[in-house]
Write an enzyme that holds these catalytic residues in place. Structure first.
Site, PDB file in Angstrom:
ATOM      1  N   ARG A 236       0.837  -1.184   0.000  1.00 22.52           N
ATOM      2  CA  ARG A 236       0.000   0.000   0.000  1.00 22.52           C
ATOM      3  C   ARG A 236       0.878   1.243   0.000  1.00 22.52           C
ATOM      4  NH1 ARG A 236      -3.323  -2.653  -1.811  1.00 22.52           N
ATOM      5  NH2 ARG A 236      -5.467  -3.055  -1.104  1.00 22.52           N
ATOM      6  N   GLU A 265      -3.806   7.678  -5.179  1.00 20.36           N
ATOM      7  CA  GLU A 265      -3.959   7.046  -6.490  1.00 20.36           C
ATOM      8  C   GLU A 265      -5.251   7.537  -7.134  1.00 20.36           C
ATOM      9  OE1 GLU A 265      -3.784   2.799  -6.165  1.00 20.36           O
ATOM     10  OE2 GLU A 265      -1.745   2.791  -5.369  1.00 20.36           O
ATOM     11  N   HIS A 284      -0.521   0.561 -10.137  1.00 19.00           N
ATOM     12  CA  HIS A 284      -1.233  -0.439  -9.322  1.00 19.00           C
ATOM     13  C   HIS A 284      -1.758  -1.582 -10.202  1.00 19.00           C
ATOM     14  CE1 HIS A 284      -3.526  -0.826  -5.252  1.00 19.00           C
ATOM     15  NE2 HIS A 284      -3.164  -2.006  -5.709  1.00 19.00           N
TER      16      HIS A 284
END
Length: 325
Positions: A236, A265, A284
């Protein structure tokens, strides 16, 4: 009264649906399938379901107190643990899908090799139509690897690092133990991180988002890393100080980094990370449901726990909502 399951997934193949249907019939339950563009129909269905298999906080929020189990098809469940208002039933079980170890471990190996073997510099040279001179390279063989997180993801990464000849693999976790024995050379509680950083040639972060992991790799700890260190984060984005990492990279204080997760993000267009030296940024994408094996495993894990649920056994992938994993 019928026992119904709402399945709100867009990745399912006919074979997946047949597999879930067979598992549901064995559990004396009835499955109803919806794709992501059928939200309204899924919302109507979940009103009479006791099980929901999805990755949608919005759909979960509409479920009544009769929902007894929410199976998230994601590995990360921080969104569900932060917001108790998502659950009309405070005793609703929450499980996740640890199906992403293979694909994220392969991504980790890929970016590690790219950094060790100077691939970003060679790619820049190729884009400039320049034939670059050979540069010194390094190897996973003989590398000292430290992995933050010793669960499914950390274990999959460790196995691949060992297969490529890593000299020593250290794992750190909250408990100081690994989920599976024999994968790490040594394991320690996360409280021992400070004393271990100076020997971390490759530091891989595979941590969930919990209050304890926020900013765990801060400026002071980045300063403890050796000059040859490479940092990989596939957990994370909240786990590290991005500004301090960028400074360390731009001043050649450490050798390189690869971030598949950032905070926030998407990364804003003007964020300094975009122009940071020796850094590989990916949006991601190391996990997700893009690999066929991951999709197959995701369904398999749900069906295994559906059998557990129907038999009154503990769920194999039950999440403690207070701990966040």
């Amino acid at each position: 009264m019928s026992r119904d399951i709402c399945i709100f997934q867009s990745f399912l193949t006919p074979a997946h649906k047949a597999q879930i249907t067979a598992a549901a019939e064995a559990a004396d339950m009835t499955p109803y399938f919806f794709t992501k563009d059928q939200f309204n129909a899924a919302r109507d269905c979940v009103q009479h379901c006791e099980v929901l298999y999805a990755a949608s906080p919005d759909l979960l929020r509409t479920a009544p107190a009769t929902l007894k189990w929410y199976c998230a098809s994601s590995a990360g469940v921080d969104a569900y643990c932060r917001d108790e208002s998502l659950f009309a039933n405070p005793n609703c079980l929450l499980s996740n899908s640890n199906a992403y170890g293979v694909t994220i471990a392969e991504h980790t190996i890929m970016v590690t090799l790219m950094l060790l073997r100077q691939m970003p510099a060679y790619l820049d040279a190729a884009r400039a139509h320049r034939w670059a001179a050979p540069a010194p390279v390094r190897s996973i063989h003989g590398c000292r690897v430290t992995i933050l997180g010793t669960g499914d993801l950390g274990g999959n990464i460790a196995r691949r690092m060992r297969g490529m000849g890593a000299e020593k693999i250290i794992g750190l976790s909250r408990s100081g133990k690994a989920r599976e024995a024999g994968i790490f050379d040594e394991t320690y509680p996360i409280s021992q991180l400070d004393r271990l950083l100076s020997d971390a040639e490759l530091l891989v972060m595979a941590l969930p988002n919990t209050p304890e992991t926020v900013n765990i790799l801060n400026r002071e700890r980045i300063a403890r890393l050796p000059k040859e260190a490479i940092v990989i984060n596939v957990g994370r984005g909240s786990a590290l100080d991005q500004a301090a990492l960028a400074e360390a990279l731009n001043t050649d204080r450490i050798a390189g980094a690869a971030l598949d997760v950032v905070d926030p993000e998407p990364l804003p267009e003007n964020d300094p990370l975009w122009d940071t030296k020796h850094l590989i940024l990916t949006p991601h994408i190391s996990g997700n449901l893009t690999l066929g094996y991951t999709c197959d495993r995701n369904v398999e894990l749900f069906c295994e726990d559906l059998a557990n649920y129907a038999a009154g056994r503990p769920l194999s992938h039950l999440v403690d909502r207070k701990r966040g994993y």
